[in-house]
Enzyme design. Structure first.
Site, PDB file in Angstrom:
ATOM      1  N   LYS A 146      65.159  -1.869  29.706  1.00 33.53           N
ATOM      2  CA  LYS A 146      64.639  -2.417  30.985  1.00 33.53           C
ATOM      3  C   LYS A 146      63.112  -2.387  30.996  1.00 33.53           C
ATOM      4  CE  LYS A 146      63.847   0.244  35.161  1.00 33.53           C
ATOM      5  NZ  LYS A 146      62.542  -0.002  35.544  1.00 33.53           N
ATOM      6  N   ASN A 147      62.526  -1.295  30.472  1.00 36.66           N
ATOM      7  CA  ASN A 147      61.066  -1.161  30.555  1.00 36.66           C
ATOM      8  C   ASN A 147      60.333  -1.855  29.429  1.00 36.66           C
ATOM      9  OD1 ASN A 147      61.468   0.188  32.912  1.00 36.66           O
ATOM     10  ND2 ASN A 147      61.132   2.231  32.058  1.00 36.66           N
ATOM     11  N   ARG A 204      57.979  -3.676  41.280  1.00 31.71           N
ATOM     12  CA  ARG A 204      56.613  -3.266  40.942  1.00 31.71           C
ATOM     13  C   ARG A 204      56.149  -3.899  39.640  1.00 31.71           C
ATOM     14  NH1 ARG A 204      52.685   0.599  41.109  1.00 31.71           N
ATOM     15  NH2 ARG A 204      51.981   1.301  39.065  1.00 31.71           N
ATOM     16  N   CYS A 230      57.135   2.699  46.136  1.00 34.58           N
ATOM     17  CA  CYS A 230      58.546   3.084  46.145  1.00 34.58           C
ATOM     18  C   CYS A 230      58.569   4.593  46.355  1.00 34.58           C
ATOM     19  CB  CYS A 230      59.218   2.694  44.843  1.00 34.58           C
ATOM     20  SG  CYS A 230      58.671   3.685  43.479  1.00 34.58           S
ATOM     21  N   ARG A 237      52.338   4.835  43.979  1.00 31.35           N
ATOM     22  CA  ARG A 237      52.363   3.964  42.804  1.00 31.35           C
ATOM     23  C   ARG A 237      51.246   2.925  42.894  1.00 31.35           C
ATOM     24  NH1 ARG A 237      57.963   2.707  40.369  1.00 31.35           N
ATOM     25  NH2 ARG A 237      56.688   2.792  38.494  1.00 31.35           N
ATOM     26  N   PRO A 238      49.996   3.415  42.974  1.00 36.65           N
ATOM     27  CA  PRO A 238      48.863   2.495  43.108  1.00 36.65           C
ATOM     28  C   PRO A 238      48.670   1.658  41.848  1.00 36.65           C
ATOM     29  CG  PRO A 238      48.107   4.705  42.661  1.00 36.65           C
ATOM     30  CD  PRO A 238      49.597   4.790  42.817  1.00 36.65           C
ATOM     31  N   ILE A 239      47.788   0.705  41.967  1.00 36.06           N
ATOM     32  CA  ILE A 239      47.480  -0.132  40.788  1.00 36.06           C
ATOM     33  C   ILE A 239      45.981  -0.093  40.518  1.00 36.06           C
ATOM     34  CG2 ILE A 239      49.461  -1.695  40.991  1.00 36.06           C
ATOM     35  CD1 ILE A 239      47.582  -3.659  42.439  1.00 36.06           C
ATOM     36  N   ASP A 240      45.330   1.038  40.939  1.00 34.95           N
ATOM     37  CA  ASP A 240      43.871   1.130  40.789  1.00 34.95           C
ATOM     38  C   ASP A 240      43.426   1.052  39.332  1.00 34.95           C
ATOM     39  OD1 ASP A 240      45.310   3.580  40.795  1.00 34.95           O
ATOM     40  OD2 ASP A 240      43.452   4.711  40.842  1.00 34.95           O
ATOM     41  N   ASP A 256      61.665   9.570  33.216  1.00 32.03           N
ATOM     42  CA  ASP A 256      62.825   8.773  33.619  1.00 32.03           C
ATOM     43  C   ASP A 256      64.153   9.442  33.266  1.00 32.03           C
ATOM     44  OD1 ASP A 256      61.032   5.789  32.661  1.00 32.03           O
ATOM     45  OD2 ASP A 256      60.989   6.953  34.514  1.00 32.03           O
ATOM     46  N   VAL A 316      54.486  13.525  36.126  1.00 28.75           N
ATOM     47  CA  VAL A 316      54.062  12.114  36.074  1.00 28.75           C
ATOM     48  C   VAL A 316      53.931  11.510  37.458  1.00 28.75           C
ATOM     49  CG1 VAL A 316      54.698   9.813  35.227  1.00 28.75           C
ATOM     50  CG2 VAL A 316      55.028  11.821  33.767  1.00 28.75           C
ATOM     51  N   ARG A 340      69.473  -2.735  39.766  1.00 28.46           N
ATOM     52  CA  ARG A 340      68.146  -3.215  39.353  1.00 28.46           C
ATOM     53  C   ARG A 340      67.842  -2.852  37.910  1.00 28.46           C
ATOM     54  NH1 ARG A 340      63.059  -1.298  42.245  1.00 28.46           N
ATOM     55  NH2 ARG A 340      62.326  -2.110  40.252  1.00 28.46           N
TER      56      ARG A 340
HETATM   57  C1  EPZ Z   1      56.464   2.551  33.856  1.00 31.68           C
HETATM   58  O1  EPZ Z   1      56.017   2.467  35.190  1.00 31.68           O
HETATM   59  C2  EPZ Z   1      57.981   2.437  33.937  1.00 31.68           C
HETATM   60  N1  EPZ Z   1      58.356   1.155  34.533  1.00 31.68           N
HETATM   61  C3  EPZ Z   1      58.544   3.582  34.776  1.00 31.68           C
HETATM   62  O2  EPZ Z   1      59.961   3.469  34.726  1.00 31.68           O
HETATM   63  C4  EPZ Z   1      58.133   4.916  34.137  1.00 31.68           C
HETATM   64  O3  EPZ Z   1      58.557   5.973  34.941  1.00 31.68           O
HETATM   65  C5  EPZ Z   1      56.607   4.963  33.995  1.00 31.68           C
HETATM   66  O4  EPZ Z   1      56.135   3.816  33.256  1.00 31.68           O
HETATM   67  C6  EPZ Z   1      56.135   6.231  33.277  1.00 31.68           C
HETATM   68  O5  EPZ Z   1      56.713   6.289  32.004  1.00 31.68           O
HETATM   69  C7  EPZ Z   1      58.317   0.032  33.775  1.00 31.68           C
HETATM   70  O6  EPZ Z   1      57.923   0.049  32.618  1.00 31.68           O
HETATM   71  C8  EPZ Z   1      58.758  -1.238  34.442  1.00 31.68           C
HETATM   72  P1  EPZ Z   1      52.553   4.453  35.013  1.00 31.68           P
HETATM   73  P2  EPZ Z   1      54.420   2.348  35.510  1.00 31.68           P
HETATM   74  O7  EPZ Z   1      51.510   3.422  35.304  1.00 31.68           O
HETATM   75  O8  EPZ Z   1      53.756   1.529  34.476  1.00 31.68           O
HETATM   76  C9  EPZ Z   1      49.985   6.649  38.339  1.00 31.68           C
HETATM   77  C10 EPZ Z   1      62.136   3.758  35.494  1.00 31.68           C
HETATM   78  O9  EPZ Z   1      62.752   4.679  36.048  1.00 31.68           O
HETATM   79  N2  EPZ Z   1      49.179   5.416  38.368  1.00 31.68           N
HETATM   80  O10 EPZ Z   1      52.589   5.077  33.647  1.00 31.68           O
HETATM   81  O11 EPZ Z   1      54.286   1.961  36.924  1.00 31.68           O
HETATM   82  C11 EPZ Z   1      51.368   6.402  38.919  1.00 31.68           C
HETATM   83  O12 EPZ Z   1      51.307   6.503  40.326  1.00 31.68           O
HETATM   84  C12 EPZ Z   1      60.743   3.396  35.936  1.00 31.68           C
HETATM   85  O13 EPZ Z   1      62.570   3.074  34.539  1.00 31.68           O
HETATM   86  C13 EPZ Z   1      48.020   5.408  39.116  1.00 31.68           C
HETATM   87  O14 EPZ Z   1      47.662   6.396  39.754  1.00 31.68           O
HETATM   88  O15 EPZ Z   1      53.988   3.881  35.340  1.00 31.68           O
HETATM   89  C14 EPZ Z   1      52.185   7.489  38.290  1.00 31.68           C
HETATM   90  O16 EPZ Z   1      52.000   8.693  39.016  1.00 31.68           O
HETATM   91  C15 EPZ Z   1      60.260   4.275  37.071  1.00 31.68           C
HETATM   92  N3  EPZ Z   1      47.270   4.266  39.154  1.00 31.68           N
HETATM   93  C16 EPZ Z   1      51.562   7.628  36.898  1.00 31.68           C
HETATM   94  O17 EPZ Z   1      50.257   7.023  36.985  1.00 31.68           O
HETATM   95  C17 EPZ Z   1      47.644   3.132  38.465  1.00 31.68           C
HETATM   96  O18 EPZ Z   1      46.925   2.120  38.521  1.00 31.68           O
HETATM   97  C18 EPZ Z   1      52.370   6.919  35.810  1.00 31.68           C
HETATM   98  O19 EPZ Z   1      52.438   5.580  36.145  1.00 31.68           O
HETATM   99  C19 EPZ Z   1      48.832   3.174  37.710  1.00 31.68           C
HETATM  100  C20 EPZ Z   1      49.583   4.320  37.667  1.00 31.68           C
END
Ligand code: EPZ
Length: 424
Positions: free
Chosen positions: A23-24, A95, A119, A124-127, A309, A331, A401
């Site tokens: 999925k990811n 997302r 969620c 889950r910001p995108i900063d 995960d 995380v 999903r």
């Molecule tokens: C990916 O999400 C996966 N989703 C998530 O899988 C997985 O848990 C995560 O990576 C960590 O391995 C997909 O690939 C579609 P991150 P992503 O950016 O990219 C913070 C599942 O269960 N952060 O590595 O969104 C964030 O809030 C899902 O399959 C910021 O602060 O994860 C989190 O605390 C859930 N600012 C941490 O970093 C940002 O701009 C990790 O997020 C981006 C992230």
């Protein structure tokens, strides 16, 4: 209760199971096709609502998509993409939609995207994504919750990630592949799904090198070609199924499991007393549960550490292990919501901040429980297989999903589980 999954006390799970595509990996690979002009074919595509959402997103941009569920293939023709606008109805559903920002900026120099929904895992910001694109020369304006991004040409620069964010690493990489010059992403995410995207981008003609410990170097090229790609198998589905076998004292074979990318998780299973053997070349897992599982402690970490995960599914299995397990979620700031639901089933768990202490009990009891995210839902299915009496789980859209037919797969392994909803 309109949609729910019912689970009864099950015999030990036995049998062989074929995994779905990850999925990811599939979602970001579909987004990356925006970088090309032509017809690409993806195989081993999992069937889930998120994949259907991403198909609708690509079609909303003007791509032509043919989805063959039988053969699990997707054909995506991106030569007809003419729009860069993605409305809130699609963006809010998933997302991962934010992953189209990098490809749209790289190919068209602009994008209008609604801000993705958060969620329960937290804000889950995108900063990291926005800051990185701004450093590459993109400008952003926001009206209501629509983000307008503009970049006449993206600059190839060094990005030092404060945290190895998976999505930010993927988005920066996709923005950089057409940016003239050399881009480095330092402290990048190196999850297997990120590396599957690297393989896809290389097939398109991108020039990407990996440098230890976690730097990704991209030399920009002028254009990218369409590709054929077999999506990697889902290590998170594999872990979920193995934990279902573990909690029921079963033994299952997963011939396509990417064992080489699951070492930390598998070593903890062995520490619990379970037996894990591997197929050839690090592919394939043969699992046999111990009847007296021991408690283990761990904290979730970016790859190659224990995957966040699998934290909830592992916690479910530890509820019936003998001893005390301490689980620290590092995380996300809010990924222990499933504890309350496991407590309804008789689990002895105490939370302190992002640390859960699980004291093993002899029995769990069926209850009416609610899935709060995809992996919390998986944890409740796992617990329900071993609980005495019936468990009914709502919030099944999370399961639909992100898993491709996890209910029939568990049933085929002797799990007493049934879905009471329309398959997506
Ligand atoms: C990916 O999400 C996966 N989703 C998530 O899988 C997985 O848990 C995560 O990576 C960590 O391995 C997909 O690939 C579609 P991150 P992503 O950016 O990219 C913070 C599942 O269960 N952060 O590595 O969104 C964030 O809030 C899902 O399959 C910021 O602060 O994860 C989190 O605390 C859930 N600012 C941490 O970093 C940002 O701009 C990790 O997020 C981006 C992230």
């Amino acid at each position: 209760m309109n949609e729910y999954i019912a689970i009864e006390t099950s015999p030990s799970l036995q049998g062989t199971v074929d995994l779905a595509g990850a999925k990811n990996a599939i979602l970001v690979i579909m987004a990356s096709l925006i970088l090309t002009r032509g017809k690409s074919t993806l195989s081993n595509v999992p069937y889930s609502e998120d994949v259907l959402h991403m198909i609708r997103l690509l079609e909303s941009l003007g791509a032509q998509v043919v989805h063959d569920e039988e053969t699990k293939t997707l054909t995506v023709d991106t030569s007809s993409i003419s729009s860069v606008h993605i409305g809130p109805d699609i963006m809010k559903k998933m997302r991962a939609s934010i992953l189209v920002l990098g490809p749209l900026l790289a190919r068209f120099g602009k994008a209008d995207v609604a801000l993705p929904g958060g969620c329960v895992l937290g804000m889950r910001p995108i900063d990291y994504h926005i800051k990185s694109f701004a450093k590459m020369g993109a400008t952003f304006t926001q009206s209501n919750d629509l983000l307008h991004a503009q970049a006449n040409s993206l600059k190839a620069i060094d990005h030092i990630l404060a945290y190895p964010s998976v999505g930010a690493t993927e988005n920066i990489m996709m923005a950089a592949v057409l940016a003239k010059g050399s881009t480095r992403i330092i402290n990048a995410a190196i999850e297997p799904e990120v590396l599957d995207l690297v393989e896809v981008l290389r097939k398109m003609g991108a020039r990407i090198e990996l440098e230890a410990p976690a730097t990704i170097i991209i030399e920009g090229v002028s254009s990218l070609e369409s590709i054929n790609h077999h999506v990697m198998y889902d290590r998170l589905e594999a872990g979920t199924l193995i934990l279902a076998a573990a909690i029921t004292g079963g033994g299952i074979a997963l011939p396509t499991a990417p064992a080489a990318s699951m070492t930390v998780f598998l070593s903890l299973l062995e520490e619990m007393g379970h037996e894990v053997t591997f197929g050839l070349q690090g592919q394939g897992i043969f699992f046999k549960a111990t009847s007296h599982p021991r408690a283990v402690s761990f904290k979730t970490m970016p790859y190659p550490g224990f995957p966040t995960d699998l934290q909830a599914p592992m916690m479910a299995a530890l509820c019936l292990a003998s001893g005390t397990s301490v689980i620290h979620e590092t995380v996300y700031e809010n990924r222990l919501v499933h504890v309350r639901e496991l407590q309804k089933m008789g689990a002895q768990i105490v939370i302190d901040g992002q640390t859960a202490t699980v004291v093993g009990v002899d029995e769990l009891y069926g209850a009416a429980v609610i899935a709060s995210d995809i992996r919390a839902g998986a944890a409740l299915l796992i617990a329900g297989l071993a609980a005495h009496g019936q468990t009914t789980m709502t919030g099944v859209h999370h399961i639909k999903r992100g898993y491709d037919g996890i209910v029939p797969k568990l049933a085929a392994l002797r799990g007493r589980i049934s879905a009471h909803y329309d398959e997506c």
